[in-house]
Write a protein that holds these residues in place. Sequence first.
Motif, short mmCIF file in Angstrom:
data_model
loop_
_atom_site.label_atom_id
_atom_site.label_comp_id
_atom_site.label_asym_id
_atom_site.label_seq_id
_atom_site.Cartn_x
_atom_site.Cartn_y
_atom_site.Cartn_z
N PRO A 13 -2.40 4.27 -0.56
CA PRO A 13 -3.53 5.00 -0.65
C PRO A 13 -4.09 4.95 0.99
N THR A 26 -10.77 15.12 0.88
CA THR A 26 -11.50 15.21 -0.39
C THR A 26 -11.50 13.53 -0.82
N THR A 28 -11.07 10.70 -3.13
CA THR A 28 -10.55 10.44 -4.72
C THR A 28 -11.05 9.26 -5.53
N LYS A 29 -11.46 8.36 -4.75
CA LYS A 29 -11.87 7.05 -5.39
C LYS A 29 -12.83 6.29 -4.27
N LYS A 47 -16.72 11.01 -5.80
CA LYS A 47 -15.42 11.66 -6.10
C LYS A 47 -15.34 13.18 -5.97
N GLY A 48 -14.51 13.68 -5.41
CA GLY A 48 -14.21 15.01 -5.20
C GLY A 48 -15.21 15.69 -4.35
N SER A 50 -16.09 16.82 -0.40
CA SER A 50 -15.28 17.27 0.62
C SER A 50 -15.82 16.73 1.79
N VAL A 84 -8.99 8.87 0.19
CA VAL A 84 -9.14 10.34 0.22
C VAL A 84 -7.69 10.70 0.03
N GLU A 85 -7.66 12.16 0.15
CA GLU A 85 -6.41 12.75 -0.06
C GLU A 85 -6.59 13.85 1.01
#
Length: 85
Positions: A13, A26, A28-29, A47-48, A50, A84-85
Amino acid sequence: MSTTVSAAVSAAPRTLRGVKPGQTVTVTKLTGEGPLRRRIMDMGITKGASVYVRKVAPLGDPVEITVRGYELSIRKGDAENILVE
């Protein structure tokens, strides 16, 4: 063997603390419990969302970000709780 190592590293992660200045990610958790998680969410980091990393202080604390049109400075300890991703 290096392929296996690189695959394991990319599967780990990624937290907001590891993001370099100038990158947009973004959320993610959110990890963390109770008041910490609530405070992060109250800042608009959900979450989600930017997140653009503007600057990181020389010793890594704080991290200056832009989220939902607001500029925020968060502690590196808090940044570690934002995946994040």
